[in-house]
Write a protein that holds these residues in place. Structure first.
Motif, PDB file in Angstrom:
ATOM      1  N   ASP A 127      -3.175   2.345   6.895  1.00 31.29           N
ATOM      2  CA  ASP A 127      -3.871   2.589   6.541  1.00 31.29           C
ATOM      3  C   ASP A 127      -5.097   3.373   7.159  1.00 31.29           C
ATOM      4  O   ASP A 127      -4.515   3.505   8.764  1.00 31.29           O
ATOM      5  CB  ASP A 127      -3.900   0.896   7.278  1.00 31.29           C
ATOM      6  N   MET A 186     -14.160  -8.512  10.547  1.00 31.67           N
ATOM      7  CA  MET A 186     -13.331  -7.154  10.065  1.00 31.67           C
ATOM      8  C   MET A 186     -14.471  -6.094  11.480  1.00 31.67           C
ATOM      9  O   MET A 186     -13.830  -4.932  11.930  1.00 31.67           O
ATOM     10  CB  MET A 186     -13.767  -6.591   9.008  1.00 31.67           C
ATOM     11  N   ARG A 215      -7.418  -7.055   7.002  1.00 33.35           N
ATOM     12  CA  ARG A 215      -7.576  -6.792   5.555  1.00 33.35           C
ATOM     13  C   ARG A 215      -8.214  -8.749   5.724  1.00 33.35           C
ATOM     14  O   ARG A 215      -8.219  -9.451   5.771  1.00 33.35           O
ATOM     15  CB  ARG A 215      -6.336  -7.120   4.769  1.00 33.35           C
ATOM     16  N   CYS A 269      -0.748  -3.070   9.770  1.00 33.53           N
ATOM     17  CA  CYS A 269      -1.890  -3.164   9.097  1.00 33.53           C
ATOM     18  C   CYS A 269      -2.999  -3.523   9.787  1.00 33.53           C
ATOM     19  O   CYS A 269      -3.156  -3.705  10.901  1.00 33.53           O
ATOM     20  CB  CYS A 269      -1.710  -4.701   8.071  1.00 33.53           C
ATOM     21  N   SER A 270      -4.146  -2.423   9.419  1.00 29.29           N
ATOM     22  CA  SER A 270      -5.442  -2.171  10.539  1.00 29.29           C
ATOM     23  C   SER A 270      -5.910  -3.287  10.347  1.00 29.29           C
ATOM     24  O   SER A 270      -7.364  -3.820  10.616  1.00 29.29           O
ATOM     25  CB  SER A 270      -6.726  -1.149   9.475  1.00 29.29           C
ATOM     26  N   THR A 287      -8.878  -6.146   0.019  1.00 24.96           N
ATOM     27  CA  THR A 287      -9.539  -4.610   1.036  1.00 24.96           C
ATOM     28  C   THR A 287      -9.014  -4.624   2.482  1.00 24.96           C
ATOM     29  O   THR A 287      -9.512  -5.357   3.265  1.00 24.96           O
ATOM     30  CB  THR A 287     -10.810  -4.611   0.847  1.00 24.96           C
ATOM     31  N   HIS A 288      -9.140  -3.518   2.880  1.00 25.99           N
ATOM     32  CA  HIS A 288      -9.059  -3.090   4.150  1.00 25.99           C
ATOM     33  C   HIS A 288     -10.026  -2.349   4.749  1.00 25.99           C
ATOM     34  O   HIS A 288     -10.650  -2.445   6.123  1.00 25.99           O
ATOM     35  CB  HIS A 288      -8.023  -1.548   4.529  1.00 25.99           C
ATOM     36  N   GLN A 289     -11.515  -3.037   4.199  1.00 25.04           N
ATOM     37  CA  GLN A 289     -12.847  -2.038   4.559  1.00 25.04           C
ATOM     38  C   GLN A 289     -13.852  -3.391   4.284  1.00 25.04           C
ATOM     39  O   GLN A 289     -13.633  -4.364   4.362  1.00 25.04           O
ATOM     40  CB  GLN A 289     -13.465  -1.166   3.787  1.00 25.04           C
ATOM     41  N   LYS A 306       1.020  -1.647   0.179  1.00 29.84           N
ATOM     42  CA  LYS A 306       0.044  -0.017   0.113  1.00 29.84           C
ATOM     43  C   LYS A 306       0.648   1.614  -0.282  1.00 29.84           C
ATOM     44  O   LYS A 306       0.349   2.202  -0.419  1.00 29.84           O
ATOM     45  CB  LYS A 306      -0.591   0.328   0.954  1.00 29.84           C
TER      46      LYS A 306
END
Length: 254
Positions: free
Chosen positions: A27, A178, A52, A49-50, A76-78, A23
């Motif tokens: 994040d 998540m 993923r 890293c948040s 994706t992180h969402q 990235k």
């Protein structure tokens, strides 16, 4: 003092280096806690890293290191959508695997006590796989981790093994993880702020206790001198509204 100097050098070196992650930046969901940690004298982050959801296509050639010989079909992180995940799966030519990987954070700490505080915060926030390591050069690293993971094979040799209904179920499961992951990040950030504030307050209180006896003696002496002086001045001077004002150093840190 030598360790403190080395820590400052390591921190400056780490924060100035180029971000080589895919990235290339922190994040969005963890920008605030990472910035807060890096503002502390006793910490700096080395990787993060948040959390993923990813689909990787692993190589069929087991002689090659797996991490270096796989392609990322989706990341994706969402929260993710079923159509996007299923479309990515159609591109697989090897063994596709869907993974949910939770928040991970590596923090180098100045002292072991700093790492222990951070470790307690992480455990209390739900990141129960967290741990502390001490390197040969004295580097103390605290890793924030959890077992809140998901890993499911979806294809073999390019052949999809699941239908869209099952992919939809996996997406719902991954999204639930998540959302819980995001709640734990918020909890971690709040608990860390409180823990550091509490530690600072305790330190300030200890400093005040050390100076209290002399301060009390000084105030008593001034009060006695003031009483003696008041007997020698006219009443109108004693009645001055600003005569008894005393200014204290509140000890606040700026």
């Amino acid at each position: 003092m030598e360790n403190a100097g080395a820590f400052k050098h390591w921190k400056l070196q780490s924060l100035n280096k180029v971000d080589f992650s895919k990235k290339g930046s922190v994040d969005e969901d963890i920008e605030d806690p990472v910035r807060f940690i890096n503002q502390q004298d006793c910490y700096f982050t080395t990787s993060s890293c948040s959390g993923r959801v990813i689909i990787i296509d692993e190589s069929l050639d087991i002689s090659v290191v797996q991490k270096q010989n796989c392609s990322w079909l989706f990341v994706t992180h969402q929260l993710c959508q079923t159509d996007d995940v299923f479309a990515a799966l159609q591109k697989a030519v090897g063994d596709a695997v869907l993974k949910f990987e939770p928040f991970v954070l590596h923090v180098q700490c100045r002292m072991l006590e700093d790492a222990q505080l951070l470790h307690n915060v992480a455990i209390d926030s739900g990141f129960r796989n967290s741990g502390i390591t001490v390197g040969k050069k004295g580097k103390i690293v605290m890793a924030v981790r959890s077992t809140h993971c998901l890993e499911v094979p979806l294809s073999h040799k390019g052949k999809c093994l699941v239908n869209k209904e099952y992919v939809d179920y996996l997406v719902q499961t991954a999204n639930q993880k998540m959302e819980e992951n995001k709640r734990r990040i918020v909890r971690f950030y709040i608990c860390l702020q409180r823990a550091l504030q509490k530690r600072d307050n305790v330190s300030d209180a200890a400093c005040k206790e050390e100076t209290t006896p002399s301060s009390v003696y000084t105030r008593r002496r001034k009060r006695k001198e003031g009483t003696m002086k008041s007997k020698r001045v006219p009443c109108e001077e004693v009645d001055d509204p600003e005569a008894d004002l005393t200014f204290f150093n509140d000890g606040l840190r700026h």
